[in-house]
Design a protein around this motif. Structure first.
Motif, PDB file in Angstrom:
ATOM      1  N   ASP A 214      43.935  -5.605 -17.394  1.00 38.90           N
ATOM      2  CA  ASP A 214      45.311  -5.792 -17.307  1.00 38.90           C
ATOM      3  C   ASP A 214      45.809  -5.085 -16.069  1.00 38.90           C
ATOM      4  O   ASP A 214      45.010  -4.039 -15.633  1.00 38.90           O
ATOM      5  N   ALA A 215      47.226  -5.289 -16.170  1.00 39.60           N
ATOM      6  CA  ALA A 215      47.577  -4.596 -14.788  1.00 39.60           C
ATOM      7  C   ALA A 215      47.455  -3.100 -14.642  1.00 39.60           C
ATOM      8  O   ALA A 215      47.544  -2.309 -13.800  1.00 39.60           O
ATOM      9  N   GLY A 216      47.603  -2.277 -15.893  1.00 37.73           N
ATOM     10  CA  GLY A 216      47.692  -0.984 -16.126  1.00 37.73           C
ATOM     11  C   GLY A 216      46.165  -0.477 -16.186  1.00 37.73           C
ATOM     12  O   GLY A 216      46.111   0.861 -16.149  1.00 37.73           O
ATOM     13  N   SER A 217      45.049  -1.126 -16.358  1.00 35.04           N
ATOM     14  CA  SER A 217      43.775  -0.730 -16.447  1.00 35.04           C
ATOM     15  C   SER A 217      43.013  -0.405 -15.241  1.00 35.04           C
ATOM     16  O   SER A 217      43.456  -0.811 -14.007  1.00 35.04           O
ATOM     17  N   LYS A 218      42.043   0.193 -15.233  1.00 39.29           N
ATOM     18  CA  LYS A 218      41.238   0.477 -13.895  1.00 39.29           C
ATOM     19  C   LYS A 218      40.453  -0.430 -13.695  1.00 39.29           C
ATOM     20  O   LYS A 218      39.790  -1.099 -14.452  1.00 39.29           O
ATOM     21  N   ALA A 219      40.211  -0.843 -12.408  1.00 37.38           N
ATOM     22  CA  ALA A 219      39.307  -2.017 -11.825  1.00 37.38           C
ATOM     23  C   ALA A 219      37.982  -1.339 -12.083  1.00 37.38           C
ATOM     24  O   ALA A 219      37.517  -0.151 -11.497  1.00 37.38           O
TER      25      ALA A 219
END
Length: 282
Positions: A214-219
Protein backbone atom coordinates in the motif's frame (compact mmCIF):
# COMPACT_ATOMS: atom_id res chain seq x y z
CA UNK A 1 15.06 -24.27 -26.08
CA UNK A 2 16.01 -27.88 -26.44
CA UNK A 3 13.63 -29.86 -28.66
CA UNK A 4 12.54 -32.96 -26.81
CA UNK A 5 11.67 -36.07 -28.78
CA UNK A 6 7.94 -36.57 -29.33
CA UNK A 7 6.31 -39.22 -27.15
CA UNK A 8 2.80 -40.47 -26.56
CA UNK A 9 0.44 -41.56 -23.80
CA UNK A 10 -1.10 -45.03 -23.72
CA UNK A 11 -4.76 -45.12 -22.77
CA UNK A 12 -6.13 -48.18 -21.05
CA UNK A 13 -8.50 -50.34 -23.06
CA UNK A 14 -11.27 -49.77 -20.53
CA UNK A 15 -11.07 -46.01 -20.97
CA UNK A 16 -11.40 -45.48 -17.22
CA UNK A 17 -7.87 -44.36 -16.53
CA UNK A 18 -4.60 -43.96 -18.36
CA UNK A 19 -0.93 -44.49 -17.67
CA UNK A 20 2.36 -43.55 -19.27
CA UNK A 21 3.79 -46.22 -21.49
CA UNK A 22 6.85 -47.66 -19.77
CA UNK A 23 9.55 -44.98 -19.72
CA UNK A 24 7.46 -42.30 -21.48
CA UNK A 25 6.08 -39.25 -19.64
CA UNK A 26 4.14 -36.35 -21.18
CA UNK A 27 3.91 -32.94 -19.52
CA UNK A 28 1.70 -30.07 -20.74
CA UNK A 29 0.53 -26.70 -19.48
CA UNK A 30 1.90 -23.47 -18.08
CA UNK A 31 4.01 -21.37 -20.46
CA UNK A 32 5.57 -19.79 -17.37
CA UNK A 33 6.91 -23.24 -16.47
CA UNK A 34 7.82 -24.55 -19.93
CA UNK A 35 11.54 -23.67 -19.76
CA UNK A 36 11.74 -25.02 -16.21
CA UNK A 37 9.86 -28.15 -17.25
CA UNK A 38 12.14 -28.75 -20.23
CA UNK A 39 15.26 -28.29 -18.11
CA UNK A 40 13.89 -30.73 -15.51
CA UNK A 41 13.29 -33.24 -18.31
CA UNK A 42 16.74 -32.72 -19.79
CA UNK A 43 18.54 -33.16 -16.45
CA UNK A 44 16.43 -36.15 -15.43
CA UNK A 45 16.98 -37.96 -18.73
CA UNK A 46 20.73 -37.52 -18.37
CA UNK A 47 20.69 -39.76 -15.28
CA UNK A 48 17.64 -41.85 -16.25
CA UNK A 49 18.21 -42.64 -19.95
CA UNK A 50 15.47 -45.28 -19.92
CA UNK A 51 12.88 -42.53 -19.35
CA UNK A 52 11.81 -40.09 -22.05
CA UNK A 53 9.98 -36.89 -21.03
CA UNK A 54 8.13 -34.61 -23.45
CA UNK A 55 7.27 -31.09 -22.26
CA UNK A 56 5.00 -28.63 -24.07
CA UNK A 57 3.31 -25.37 -23.08
CA UNK A 58 0.05 -23.81 -24.21
CA UNK A 59 -1.04 -22.35 -20.88
CA UNK A 60 -2.24 -23.68 -17.53
CA UNK A 61 -5.83 -24.01 -18.74
CA UNK A 62 -4.70 -26.05 -21.74
CA UNK A 63 -2.64 -28.36 -19.53
CA UNK A 64 -5.47 -28.96 -17.08
CA UNK A 65 -7.91 -29.61 -19.94
CA UNK A 66 -5.45 -32.16 -21.32
CA UNK A 67 -5.23 -33.83 -17.90
CA UNK A 68 -9.02 -34.09 -17.81
CA UNK A 69 -9.14 -35.46 -21.36
CA UNK A 70 -6.37 -38.05 -20.83
CA UNK A 71 -4.11 -36.05 -23.14
CA UNK A 72 -1.17 -35.71 -20.76
CA UNK A 73 0.31 -37.46 -17.75
CA UNK A 74 1.25 -34.30 -15.86
CA UNK A 75 -0.21 -30.78 -15.99
CA UNK A 76 2.08 -27.85 -15.19
CA UNK A 77 0.11 -25.01 -13.59
CA UNK A 78 1.01 -21.51 -12.48
CA UNK A 79 -2.19 -21.34 -10.41
CA UNK A 80 -4.24 -23.76 -8.33
CA UNK A 81 -6.89 -25.80 -10.12
CA UNK A 82 -10.29 -24.12 -9.99
CA UNK A 83 -13.11 -25.78 -8.01
CA UNK A 84 -14.97 -26.59 -11.26
CA UNK A 85 -11.85 -28.21 -12.73
CA UNK A 86 -11.47 -30.36 -9.62
CA UNK A 87 -15.19 -31.27 -9.76
CA UNK A 88 -14.87 -32.23 -13.42
CA UNK A 89 -11.84 -34.38 -12.60
CA UNK A 90 -13.72 -36.18 -9.82
CA UNK A 91 -16.64 -36.88 -12.20
CA UNK A 92 -14.26 -38.56 -14.64
CA UNK A 93 -11.89 -40.39 -12.28
CA UNK A 94 -13.91 -40.70 -9.03
CA UNK A 95 -11.07 -39.12 -7.08
CA UNK A 96 -9.38 -35.75 -6.71
CA UNK A 97 -6.21 -34.92 -8.64
CA UNK A 98 -2.96 -34.97 -6.69
CA UNK A 99 -1.44 -31.50 -6.34
CA UNK A 100 2.30 -30.98 -5.92
CA UNK A 101 3.91 -27.65 -5.14
CA UNK A 102 7.14 -27.70 -7.16
CA UNK A 103 8.63 -24.19 -6.98
CA UNK A 104 8.07 -20.62 -5.79
CA UNK A 105 7.74 -17.60 -8.06
CA UNK A 106 7.70 -13.88 -7.42
CA UNK A 107 5.51 -12.46 -10.17
CA UNK A 108 7.56 -9.56 -11.54
CA UNK A 109 6.26 -6.26 -12.88
CA UNK A 110 8.36 -5.27 -15.90
CA UNK A 111 9.00 -1.84 -17.40
CA UNK A 112 11.44 -0.67 -20.06
CA UNK A 113 15.03 -0.08 -18.94
CA UNK A 114 14.70 3.60 -19.88
CA UNK A 115 11.64 4.15 -17.67
CA UNK A 116 12.67 6.12 -14.54
CA UNK A 117 9.94 4.52 -12.41
CA UNK A 118 11.44 2.20 -9.78
CA UNK A 119 8.44 1.19 -7.67
CA UNK A 120 4.65 0.98 -7.70
CA UNK A 121 1.99 0.05 -5.16
CA UNK A 122 -0.60 -2.67 -5.65
CA UNK A 123 -3.25 0.06 -5.86
CA UNK A 124 -1.33 1.79 -8.66
CA UNK A 125 -0.98 -1.52 -10.53
CA UNK A 126 -4.72 -2.04 -10.19
CA UNK A 127 -5.30 1.41 -11.67
CA UNK A 128 -2.89 0.86 -14.57
CA UNK A 129 -4.18 -2.55 -15.62
CA UNK A 130 -7.89 -1.68 -15.23
CA UNK A 131 -7.46 1.58 -17.15
CA UNK A 132 -8.10 4.11 -14.37
CA UNK A 133 -4.47 5.28 -14.63
CA UNK A 134 -3.45 5.98 -18.22
CA UNK A 135 -0.38 8.25 -18.00
CA UNK A 136 2.96 7.67 -16.31
CA UNK A 137 2.85 11.14 -14.75
CA UNK A 138 -0.02 9.91 -12.54
CA UNK A 139 2.44 7.60 -10.76
CA UNK A 140 5.46 9.92 -10.71
CA UNK A 141 6.82 9.24 -14.19
CA UNK A 142 7.04 11.10 -17.48
CA UNK A 143 4.06 12.66 -19.26
CA UNK A 144 3.50 9.71 -21.59
CA UNK A 145 0.70 7.24 -22.24
CA UNK A 146 1.13 3.90 -20.51
CA UNK A 147 1.24 0.95 -22.92
CA UNK A 148 -0.03 -2.10 -21.04
CA UNK A 149 0.73 -5.73 -21.91
CA UNK A 150 -0.90 -8.83 -20.44
CA UNK A 151 -1.14 -12.59 -20.95
CA UNK A 152 -3.98 -14.40 -22.73
CA UNK A 153 -6.91 -15.54 -20.60
CA UNK A 154 -5.96 -19.25 -20.84
CA UNK A 155 -2.83 -18.39 -18.87
CA UNK A 156 -2.58 -19.25 -15.18
CA UNK A 157 -0.39 -16.17 -14.75
CA UNK A 158 -3.20 -14.02 -16.20
CA UNK A 159 -5.69 -15.52 -13.74
CA UNK A 160 -3.31 -15.22 -10.80
CA UNK A 161 -2.64 -11.55 -11.58
CA UNK A 162 -6.33 -10.82 -12.06
CA UNK A 163 -7.26 -12.37 -8.70
CA UNK A 164 -4.25 -11.26 -6.64
CA UNK A 165 -3.67 -7.75 -7.98
CA UNK A 166 -6.95 -6.69 -9.65
CA UNK A 167 -9.12 -8.52 -7.07
CA UNK A 168 -11.21 -10.02 -9.84
CA UNK A 169 -11.78 -6.83 -11.82
CA UNK A 170 -11.50 -6.91 -15.61
CA UNK A 171 -8.44 -5.74 -17.49
CA UNK A 172 -8.84 -2.52 -19.48
CA UNK A 173 -9.99 -2.96 -23.08
CA UNK A 174 -6.81 -1.24 -24.29
CA UNK A 175 -4.53 -3.88 -22.72
CA UNK A 176 -2.54 -5.72 -25.40
CA UNK A 177 -2.65 -9.51 -25.01
CA UNK A 178 0.53 -11.48 -25.63
CA UNK A 179 0.92 -15.24 -26.18
CA UNK A 180 3.50 -15.85 -23.45
CA UNK A 181 5.64 -14.26 -20.75
CA UNK A 182 8.62 -14.06 -23.10
CA UNK A 183 6.46 -12.13 -25.60
CA UNK A 184 5.35 -9.72 -22.84
CA UNK A 185 8.96 -9.10 -21.90
CA UNK A 186 10.02 -8.57 -25.51
CA UNK A 187 7.20 -6.05 -26.03
CA UNK A 188 8.16 -4.11 -22.89
CA UNK A 189 11.82 -4.12 -23.93
CA UNK A 190 10.82 -2.55 -27.27
CA UNK A 191 8.27 -0.05 -25.92
CA UNK A 192 9.81 2.72 -23.79
CA UNK A 193 6.51 3.37 -21.98
CA UNK A 194 5.36 -0.24 -21.70
CA UNK A 195 4.51 -2.29 -18.62
CA UNK A 196 3.77 -5.98 -18.20
CA UNK A 197 4.04 -8.87 -15.75
CA UNK A 198 5.48 -12.36 -15.71
CA UNK A 199 7.44 -15.00 -13.86
CA UNK A 200 10.69 -14.12 -12.15
CA UNK A 201 12.76 -16.34 -14.44
CA UNK A 202 11.97 -14.22 -17.51
CA UNK A 203 13.69 -11.04 -16.32
CA UNK A 204 16.26 -10.43 -19.08
CA UNK A 205 15.66 -7.47 -21.41
CA UNK A 206 13.73 -5.16 -19.10
CA UNK A 207 13.78 -4.22 -15.43
CA UNK A 208 11.45 -5.32 -12.67
CA UNK A 209 9.95 -2.91 -10.15
CA UNK A 210 9.86 -2.95 -6.38
CA UNK A 211 6.26 -3.33 -5.20
CA UNK A 212 4.46 -1.83 -2.18
CA UNK A 213 1.48 -3.47 -0.51
CA UNK A 214 0.00 0.00 0.00
CA UNK A 215 1.04 3.65 -0.21
CA UNK A 216 2.53 3.59 3.31
CA UNK A 217 4.52 0.37 2.95
CA UNK A 218 8.14 -0.12 2.00
CA UNK A 219 8.71 -1.13 -1.62
CA UNK A 220 10.09 -4.67 -1.89
CA UNK A 221 11.97 -6.20 -4.83
CA UNK A 222 11.37 -9.82 -5.86
CA UNK A 223 14.16 -12.11 -4.64
CA UNK A 224 14.46 -15.58 -3.15
CA UNK A 225 14.55 -14.09 0.35
CA UNK A 226 11.53 -11.80 -0.08
CA UNK A 227 9.46 -14.46 -1.87
CA UNK A 228 10.22 -17.19 0.68
CA UNK A 229 9.49 -14.92 3.66
CA UNK A 230 6.39 -13.45 2.00
CA UNK A 231 7.41 -9.80 2.14
CA UNK A 232 7.23 -9.47 -1.66
CA UNK A 233 3.47 -9.02 -2.17
CA UNK A 234 2.98 -10.87 -5.49
CA UNK A 235 4.28 -14.39 -4.95
CA UNK A 236 2.86 -17.82 -5.69
CA UNK A 237 3.58 -21.50 -5.84
CA UNK A 238 4.01 -23.30 -9.15
CA UNK A 239 2.23 -26.66 -9.33
CA UNK A 240 2.12 -30.03 -11.07
CA UNK A 241 -1.16 -31.96 -11.13
CA UNK A 242 -1.45 -35.70 -11.75
CA UNK A 243 -4.07 -38.42 -11.67
CA UNK A 244 -3.28 -40.32 -8.43
CA UNK A 245 -3.87 -43.62 -10.26
CA UNK A 246 -0.66 -43.09 -12.27
CA UNK A 247 1.41 -41.42 -9.54
CA UNK A 248 3.73 -44.42 -9.29
CA UNK A 249 6.51 -46.10 -11.23
CA UNK A 250 8.32 -43.81 -13.67
CA UNK A 251 5.91 -40.93 -13.11
CA UNK A 252 6.12 -41.21 -9.32
CA UNK A 253 9.92 -41.32 -9.45
CA UNK A 254 10.05 -38.26 -11.70
CA UNK A 255 7.76 -36.25 -9.42
CA UNK A 256 9.86 -37.18 -6.39
CA UNK A 257 13.03 -36.15 -8.22
CA UNK A 258 11.54 -32.75 -9.12
CA UNK A 259 10.92 -32.09 -5.41
CA UNK A 260 14.34 -33.40 -4.35
CA UNK A 261 17.54 -31.40 -3.90
CA UNK A 262 18.56 -32.22 -7.47
CA UNK A 263 15.26 -31.05 -8.95
CA UNK A 264 15.17 -27.94 -6.80
CA UNK A 265 18.69 -26.98 -7.92
CA UNK A 266 17.26 -26.79 -11.44
CA UNK A 267 14.56 -24.42 -10.14
CA UNK A 268 17.26 -22.06 -8.87
CA UNK A 269 19.37 -22.42 -12.04
CA UNK A 270 16.41 -21.34 -14.19
CA UNK A 271 15.67 -18.30 -11.99
CA UNK A 272 12.72 -19.39 -9.86
CA UNK A 273 12.94 -20.12 -6.14
CA UNK A 274 13.27 -23.56 -4.51
CA UNK A 275 10.64 -24.94 -2.19
CA UNK A 276 11.07 -24.55 1.56
CA UNK A 277 12.77 -27.63 3.01
CA UNK A 278 9.55 -28.88 4.63
CA UNK A 279 7.95 -29.23 1.18
CA UNK A 280 10.91 -30.93 -0.49
CA UNK A 281 11.17 -34.68 -1.07
CA UNK A 282 13.85 -36.28 1.09
Amino acid sequence: MKLIKHLFVAITALGIGYSAQAGNITVKGSDTMVILGQKWAERYMQTHPQTKVQVTGGGTGVGIAALLNRGTDLANASRKMKPKEVTDFVKIYNKRPTEYKVALDGLSIYVNDQNPIKELSLEQLDGIFTGKIKNWKEVGGQDSRIVVYSRENSSGTYEFFKESVLKGKDFAAAVQTMPGTAAVLQAVAREKFGIGYGGAAYGAGAKDLAIKKDAGSKAVEPSEETVVNGTYPIWRYLYIYVNPAIDQGEIGSYLKWIRSDAGQRVVKDIGYYPLPENLQEK
